[in-house]
Design an enzyme around this catalytic site. Structure first.
Site, short mmCIF file in Angstrom:
data_model
loop_
_atom_site.label_atom_id
_atom_site.label_comp_id
_atom_site.label_asym_id
_atom_site.label_seq_id
_atom_site.Cartn_x
_atom_site.Cartn_y
_atom_site.Cartn_z
N GLN A 82 0.85 -1.20 0.00
CA GLN A 82 0.00 0.00 0.00
C GLN A 82 0.88 1.24 0.00
O GLN A 82 1.85 1.29 0.74
CB GLN A 82 -0.91 -0.01 1.24
CG GLN A 82 -1.87 1.19 1.34
CD GLN A 82 -2.78 1.11 2.53
OE1 GLN A 82 -3.30 0.03 2.86
NE2 GLN A 82 -3.01 2.23 3.21
N ASN A 123 0.79 5.38 0.53
CA ASN A 123 -0.03 6.46 1.10
C ASN A 123 0.59 7.80 0.76
O ASN A 123 1.80 7.90 0.54
CB ASN A 123 -0.10 6.34 2.64
CG ASN A 123 -0.85 5.10 3.07
OD1 ASN A 123 -1.68 4.58 2.34
ND2 ASN A 123 -0.56 4.63 4.28
N HIS A 163 1.97 6.90 15.41
CA HIS A 163 1.01 5.83 15.09
C HIS A 163 1.71 4.50 14.82
O HIS A 163 2.85 4.47 14.37
CB HIS A 163 0.21 6.21 13.84
CG HIS A 163 -0.60 7.46 14.01
ND1 HIS A 163 -1.03 8.22 12.95
CD2 HIS A 163 -1.04 8.11 15.12
CE1 HIS A 163 -1.71 9.27 13.37
NE2 HIS A 163 -1.73 9.22 14.70
N LYS A 203 7.25 0.78 7.10
CA LYS A 203 6.99 1.91 6.20
C LYS A 203 8.30 2.44 5.62
O LYS A 203 9.33 2.46 6.30
CB LYS A 203 6.30 3.05 6.97
CG LYS A 203 4.95 2.66 7.52
CD LYS A 203 4.49 3.60 8.60
CE LYS A 203 3.26 3.03 9.28
NZ LYS A 203 2.95 3.72 10.54
N TYR A 222 4.48 7.43 1.51
CA TYR A 222 5.14 6.30 2.16
C TYR A 222 4.50 4.97 1.76
O TYR A 222 3.30 4.89 1.51
CB TYR A 222 5.19 6.44 3.68
CG TYR A 222 3.88 6.68 4.36
CD1 TYR A 222 3.28 7.94 4.38
CD2 TYR A 222 3.22 5.66 5.05
CE1 TYR A 222 2.08 8.17 5.02
CE2 TYR A 222 2.04 5.88 5.71
CZ TYR A 222 1.47 7.14 5.69
OH TYR A 222 0.28 7.36 6.34
N ASP A 276 -5.45 12.24 17.61
CA ASP A 276 -4.07 12.24 18.13
C ASP A 276 -3.96 12.95 19.48
O ASP A 276 -3.02 12.70 20.24
CB ASP A 276 -3.12 12.87 17.10
CG ASP A 276 -2.88 11.94 15.91
OD1 ASP A 276 -3.41 10.80 15.95
OD2 ASP A 276 -2.22 12.33 14.95
C1 LIG Z 1 -3.56 5.71 7.59
C2 LIG Z 1 -4.80 5.56 6.76
C3 LIG Z 1 -5.90 6.36 6.98
N1 LIG Z 1 -7.02 6.20 6.20
C4 LIG Z 1 -8.15 7.11 6.43
C5 LIG Z 1 -8.68 7.11 7.85
C6 LIG Z 1 -9.13 8.53 8.06
O1 LIG Z 1 -10.47 8.69 7.61
C7 LIG Z 1 -8.23 9.37 7.15
C8 LIG Z 1 -7.11 10.06 7.89
O2 LIG Z 1 -6.47 9.07 8.68
P1 LIG Z 1 -5.45 9.48 9.82
O3 LIG Z 1 -5.93 10.72 10.50
O4 LIG Z 1 -5.17 8.26 10.65
O5 LIG Z 1 -4.17 9.85 8.96
P2 LIG Z 1 -2.72 10.13 9.54
O6 LIG Z 1 -2.81 10.89 10.82
O7 LIG Z 1 -1.92 10.71 8.43
O8 LIG Z 1 -2.17 8.68 9.88
C9 LIG Z 1 -0.90 8.25 9.47
O9 LIG Z 1 0.01 8.96 10.25
C10 LIG Z 1 1.29 8.43 10.51
C11 LIG Z 1 2.33 9.38 9.97
C12 LIG Z 1 1.56 7.06 10.09
O10 LIG Z 1 2.70 6.61 10.10
C13 LIG Z 1 0.47 6.17 9.73
O11 LIG Z 1 0.74 5.59 8.48
C14 LIG Z 1 -0.88 6.76 9.68
O12 LIG Z 1 -1.48 6.47 10.93
O13 LIG Z 1 -7.67 8.44 6.20
C15 LIG Z 1 -7.11 5.26 5.20
O14 LIG Z 1 -8.13 5.14 4.51
N2 LIG Z 1 -6.02 4.45 4.98
C16 LIG Z 1 -4.86 4.55 5.71
O15 LIG Z 1 -3.90 3.81 5.45
#
Ligand SMILES: Cc1cn([C@H]2C[C@H](O)[C@@H](COP(=O)(O)OP(=O)(O)O[C@H]3O[C@H](C)C(=O)[C@H](O)[C@H]3O)O2)c(=O)[nH]c1=O
Length: 180
Positions: A47, A49, A62, A72, A132, A170
């Site tokens: 995957q 991102n 996370h 990652k 990533y 967070d």
């Molecule tokens: C991570 C992820 C999120 N989502 C959806 C879930 C939420 O509706 C939205 C935002 O997710 P989130 O707020 O968790 O995104 P980040 O805060 O950038 O999370 C990432 O932040 C740090 C830097 C990390 O290393 C992780 O890969 C990941 O947790 O995207 C998805 O659909 N697929 C995914 O793989």
């Protein structure tokens, strides 16, 4: 591609070979055979991102748990971040230790964060586009994390707390000492 080991076993900095000419520049951002040769690891990323973040944004710390743990390979496409990896492998001699690396579109450095680590970054430029690769799929039921400003981890995020932008999720992450 050059590899730089860090003080955390299995966590590497990768520096791609950049080809510059009058048009600009080119580099291979990932090459499986080279990666596996340099790291000695078998890796199958499944995957990709990408996130866009404004200055002061902290995403993390996370990680996914159990069978959905992710390794990652992180890189900055535009802008600059301080990228942080925390060793949360319970039996590791560097348990609770972290590295913090500047990744930006000038140094083109990448950080490989193995499974068993928490990952996060702070945006130091006005805007950052971060990409990533993950070696396991996202599964929200296996998501976990550590509050970014955990006193035990004592990470220097470079910006003043008043400048930090944090998601609601967070803000509610647990402390390191409450992990296990
Ligand atoms: C991570 C992820 C999120 N989502 C959806 C879930 C939420 O509706 C939205 C935002 O997710 P989130 O707020 O968790 O995104 P980040 O805060 O950038 O999370 C990432 O932040 C740090 C830097 C990390 O290393 C992780 O890969 C990941 O947790 O995207 C998805 O659909 N697929 C995914 O793989």
């Amino acid at each position: 591609m050059e590899i730089i080991k860090t003080c955390l076993d299995g966590c590497f900095i990768l520096k791609p070979k950049v080809f510059k000419d009058e048009r600009g520049a080119f580099f291979e951002s990932f090459h499986k055979i080279t990666f596996e040769k340099l790291t000695g690891m078998q890796i199958d990323f499944v995957q990709d991102n990408q996130s866009v973040s404004f200055k002061g944004t902290v995403r993390g710390l996370h990680f996914q748990t159990g069978k959905y743990a992710q390794a990652k390979l992180v890189r900055v496409i535009e802008g600059e971040v301080l990228d942080v990896a925390v060793d949360i492998r319970p039996t590791s001699t560097t348990y609770g230790k972290h590295i913090a690396v500047i990744l930006n579109h000038n140094n083109n450095n990448q950080l490989f964060v193995p499974r068993g680590f928490a990952h996060g970054f702070i945006t130091l430029s006005e805007k950052v586009i971060l990409g990533y690769k993950c070696d396991n799929y996202y599964n929200k039921d296996y998501e976990s994390g550590i509050f970014y400003d955990d006193p035990e981890l004592n990470i220097d995020w470079k910006l003043d707390n008043s400048e930090i932008i944090l998601s609601k999720k967070d803000r509610k992450l647990k402390f390191f000492n409450d992990l296990f």
